[in-house]
Design a protein around this motif. Sequence first.
Motif, mmCIF file in Angstrom:
data_model
loop_
_atom_site.group_PDB
_atom_site.id
_atom_site.type_symbol
_atom_site.label_atom_id
_atom_site.label_comp_id
_atom_site.label_asym_id
_atom_site.label_seq_id
_atom_site.Cartn_x
_atom_site.Cartn_y
_atom_site.Cartn_z
ATOM 1 N N ALA A 78 0.934 -1.032 -0.037
ATOM 2 C CA ALA A 78 -0.015 -0.061 0.229
ATOM 3 C C ALA A 78 0.780 1.278 -0.001
ATOM 4 O O ALA A 78 -0.226 2.402 -0.333
ATOM 5 C CB ALA A 78 -0.796 -0.112 1.065
ATOM 6 N N ASN A 79 1.825 1.084 0.673
ATOM 7 C CA ASN A 79 2.657 2.894 0.891
ATOM 8 C C ASN A 79 3.667 2.163 0.476
ATOM 9 O O ASN A 79 4.817 1.392 -0.077
ATOM 10 C CB ASN A 79 3.225 2.460 2.191
ATOM 11 N N TYR A 81 7.810 5.171 -1.356
ATOM 12 C CA TYR A 81 8.457 6.438 -1.004
ATOM 13 C C TYR A 81 9.191 6.464 -1.924
ATOM 14 O O TYR A 81 10.031 5.664 -2.519
ATOM 15 C CB TYR A 81 8.330 7.058 0.166
ATOM 16 N N TYR A 118 5.693 10.376 -1.603
ATOM 17 C CA TYR A 118 5.222 9.093 -1.208
ATOM 18 C C TYR A 118 3.609 9.289 -1.402
ATOM 19 O O TYR A 118 2.977 10.318 -2.264
ATOM 20 C CB TYR A 118 4.824 9.988 0.138
ATOM 21 N N ASP A 119 2.997 8.097 -1.889
ATOM 22 C CA ASP A 119 1.993 7.596 -2.245
ATOM 23 C C ASP A 119 1.481 6.577 -1.376
ATOM 24 O O ASP A 119 1.845 6.137 -1.052
ATOM 25 C CB ASP A 119 2.850 6.560 -3.725
ATOM 26 N N ARG A 120 0.488 6.169 -1.768
ATOM 27 C CA ARG A 120 -0.778 4.725 -0.618
ATOM 28 C C ARG A 120 -1.512 5.125 -1.646
ATOM 29 O O ARG A 120 -2.610 5.697 -1.796
ATOM 30 C CB ARG A 120 -0.669 6.387 0.547
ATOM 31 N N ASN A 121 -1.477 3.759 -1.776
ATOM 32 C CA ASN A 121 -2.919 2.808 -1.994
ATOM 33 C C ASN A 121 -4.170 3.528 -1.108
ATOM 34 O O ASN A 121 -4.187 3.314 0.268
ATOM 35 C CB ASN A 121 -3.080 2.199 -1.929
ATOM 36 N N THR A 129 -4.989 5.756 -5.836
ATOM 37 C CA THR A 129 -3.344 5.607 -5.131
ATOM 38 C C THR A 129 -3.259 7.162 -5.044
ATOM 39 O O THR A 129 -3.942 8.142 -5.703
ATOM 40 C CB THR A 129 -2.663 5.680 -6.032
#
Lengths: 408, 82
Positions: A78-79, A81, A118-121, A129
């Motif tokens: 899910a995460n 960077y 930073y990316d997050r599902n 996302t």
Amino acid sequence: MKKKYIVFGLLAVSSAYGFSQPAINPFPKKKISKSSIQIVYSQYIQDGNHSAITGGIGTEKLKVYAPEFIFRNEIDSANSYSVDAGVDVISSASLDNIDFIKSSASKVSSRVYLTLGYDRNLKNNRSLTWGAKGYFSIESAYTSLGAALSLNWTSPDQSKEFSAELEGYFDDLRWGRLNGERPLRLVYPVELRYRDWFSEYRRRSYNLNLSWQQTLNDRMILGFMPGISFQQGLLATPYHRVFFKDSSERVENLPDKRLRIPIGIQLNTFIGGRYILRSYYRFYWDDFGILAHDFSLELATKLNPKLTLTPLIRLYTQTAAAFFKPFRGADPAQPIYSSDYDLSAFTSYEAGLELRLAGFAKQRRGIYVSDLDFRYSFYKRSDGLYAHMLSTLIDLITRKKTKLKNFE
Amino acid sequence: MLNHYLFIRRMIMFGMEAAVFILFACACSCKSVKPYQRAYLNDEAMQVGKRPIEKLSSNAHNYREGASGGGKAKSSGGCGCN
């Protein structure tokens, strides 16, 4: 009867043995973190004879050496960077002509930049996302701070993808921060320093980039990439000279706002079993009066499963900004003027070759070499400016497995 | 020399018309693709947008030409004033 006793006996022994051992999950859950490291080295060599620093005449000789390091880590599913850092070492002959001192520090300048992302599902919707980025760069005549927010949606069958990114850049054009000089000030050509030409020293840019990607069939992908960009503040470069018809001289003056609208279309097609045709077209309009068309083709040819050779060609044309005038062509009665040939009417072409080596099976200390890329291209503009561009890239991948204790 | 650049301009206009035609033709021929049919689509060269190896070219175009944007290229954050 004896058989019954034997069966019960075996069951009793096996169950007793089973209870005495800790429970073993044959499929323990593991967290796989994947890291990608990309090391890029680029070199740019340019020459021409229409430098804006000397009013549209004079050398544009420039060399840029640009090493860059891009690190991306997927912490879990899910995460993730990313860190992108680099330096551009710039050796410019035209910068010397700000003050005509050949031995000045301006001869070799540098630009240092850092981007953190930073990316997050989203938990409830894995196909969505969101991401955030922070950007910083500094060079002798420029300091820039930037931030971006992005959203990406992929359809469950992966046939459609939509992304939107909103960027803001806040730039300071005062000279000297990199060299530790005080006070910070705008630098004008040496003979025009008798007055302050601009009270504004900031430039603000806001960009909205949209992208729609559609799988057309099992061999074709179409991308549609419109955008809009708005800039405000000091858009002129304070050390660009303009020479007028009456032989007077001033610092370049541009409007304090600029609206840009680019629309890009990309179609990638697998032709046969070995060729991939990447075609790209961009329409561009801005309120400076520039209308541009950009068309490029790349033919990726798979010589074998590991080696891909890609010849590429790009054609470009633009109209001139309304206020562009060549050396001694500007009217002194005009409020806005520039002799920067980047804003003139011209056509250009770029031709090159890319070589990609991929699929290395060997690993060392858990690090795989994913691919090696080399790219060279030659760029020529109809006003005589030309450039050689060379880039090399090494892509490394590491994978680390960690058992999750809660599930053991 | 002038004819040479007129030829480039004509080629670009032809490319633009061809792109619009291809776009229209492709948009009319969408079909669903099963996960096991994605082998070609997952190839690195099939990905849409700019790749890191193209960054130098993109930056040079942004700085040396009036146009920018339209494909995930950064359109500010450096002066390019050399």
